[in-house]
Enzyme design. Structure first.
Site, PDB file in Angstrom:
ATOM      1  N   CYS A   3       0.902  -1.226   0.028  1.00  0.00           N
ATOM      2  CA  CYS A   3      -0.045  -0.087   0.031  1.00  0.00           C
ATOM      3  C   CYS A   3       0.924   1.203  -0.003  1.00  0.00           C
ATOM      4  CB  CYS A   3      -0.962   0.092   1.418  1.00  0.00           C
ATOM      5  SG  CYS A   3      -1.727   1.515   1.576  1.00  0.00           S
ATOM      6  N   CYS A   6       0.752   3.186   3.232  1.00  0.00           N
ATOM      7  CA  CYS A   6       1.461   2.611   4.427  1.00  0.00           C
ATOM      8  C   CYS A   6       2.858   2.670   4.214  1.00  0.00           C
ATOM      9  CB  CYS A   6       1.113   1.024   4.178  1.00  0.00           C
ATOM     10  SG  CYS A   6      -0.664   0.498   4.893  1.00  0.00           S
ATOM     11  N   ASP A  29       0.493  16.900  -0.689  1.00  0.00           N
ATOM     12  CA  ASP A  29      -0.033  15.977  -1.787  1.00  0.00           C
ATOM     13  C   ASP A  29       0.721  16.225  -2.987  1.00  0.00           C
ATOM     14  OD1 ASP A  29      -3.184  14.844  -2.936  1.00  0.00           O
ATOM     15  OD2 ASP A  29      -1.660  15.356  -4.427  1.00  0.00           O
ATOM     16  N   HIS A  45      -3.478   0.563   8.455  1.00  0.00           N
ATOM     17  CA  HIS A  45      -4.227   0.704   7.245  1.00  0.00           C
ATOM     18  C   HIS A  45      -5.638   0.386   7.258  1.00  0.00           C
ATOM     19  CE1 HIS A  45      -4.719  -0.196   2.998  1.00  0.00           C
ATOM     20  NE2 HIS A  45      -5.591  -0.811   2.946  1.00  0.00           N
ATOM     21  N   ASN A  85     -12.468  11.175  -0.572  1.00  0.00           N
ATOM     22  CA  ASN A  85     -13.023  10.523  -1.566  1.00  0.00           C
ATOM     23  C   ASN A  85     -13.006   9.065  -1.459  1.00  0.00           C
ATOM     24  OD1 ASN A  85     -12.956  12.875  -3.535  1.00  0.00           O
ATOM     25  ND2 ASN A  85     -10.670  12.579  -3.957  1.00  0.00           N
ATOM     26  N   HIS A  96      -6.125   4.038   0.708  1.00  0.00           N
ATOM     27  CA  HIS A  96      -5.574   3.893   2.162  1.00  0.00           C
ATOM     28  C   HIS A  96      -6.469   5.155   2.597  1.00  0.00           C
ATOM     29  CE1 HIS A  96      -2.550   3.552   5.476  1.00  0.00           C
ATOM     30  NE2 HIS A  96      -3.279   4.941   5.762  1.00  0.00           N
ATOM     31  N   HIS A  98      -7.663   8.578   3.498  1.00  0.00           N
ATOM     32  CA  HIS A  98      -7.110   9.923   3.705  1.00  0.00           C
ATOM     33  C   HIS A  98      -8.043  10.913   3.505  1.00  0.00           C
ATOM     34  CE1 HIS A  98      -6.903   8.527  -0.543  1.00  0.00           C
ATOM     35  NE2 HIS A  98      -7.042   9.852  -0.870  1.00  0.00           N
ATOM     36  N   HIS A 100      -8.042  15.156   2.448  1.00  0.00           N
ATOM     37  CA  HIS A 100      -7.434  16.077   1.835  1.00  0.00           C
ATOM     38  C   HIS A 100      -7.954  17.393   2.689  1.00  0.00           C
ATOM     39  CE1 HIS A 100      -6.801  14.079  -2.134  1.00  0.00           C
ATOM     40  NE2 HIS A 100      -7.882  13.454  -1.767  1.00  0.00           N
TER      41      HIS A 100
END
Ligand code: DGP
Length: 112
Positions: A3, A6, A29, A45, A85, A96, A98, A100
């Protein structure tokens, strides 16, 4: 498991760190969509929002508790947007969990 996030969390792939604690990591990003575009991830994870449960949601609470301080340290005095998302319809590209954190500009009113 191979991943990407990860591996970033483990320090195997470099990132530009913004904040770190034992449970979460915030980093810039690679393809910023705003003057400030930070990703905040749990180090454990979880594949995405669909994997969040009552049992593991403590790390999500920790992430949200970290966001005001990260936004402040990024100079986001006039507001910001937080997005996660989930799945193909939302164009999730990294499986994984996340969040933003976007800011530093006037963003569009429309979100979808
Ligand atoms: P999403 O499309 O919501 O799954 O967002 C994934 C984000 O991850 C996307 O905005 C680009 C970013 N990203 C992908 N690979 C890397 C990487 O290797 N390093 C960093 N810093 N960001 C990455």
């Amino acid at each position: 498991m191979d991943c990407l996030f990860c591996r970033i969390a483990a320090g195997e792939i470099p990132c530009t760190k913004v904040y770190e604690d034992p449970d979460l990591l915030a980093f810039r990003d690679i393809h910023p969509q705003a003057p400030v575009h930070v990703l905040i991830i749990p180090k454990c994870h979880l594949s995405g929002m669909d994997a969040v449960t009552e049992e593991n949601s403590g790390v999500v609470a920790k992430i949200f508790a970290s966001i005001p301080a990260i936004a402040k340290s990024e100079g986001l005095k006039n507001g910001y947007r937080v997005i996660s998302n989930c799945g193909p319809d939302a164009c999730q590209s990294v499986p994984h969990l996340h969040f933003h954190l976007l800011g530093g500009t006037q963003m569009a009113d429309r979100m979808g």
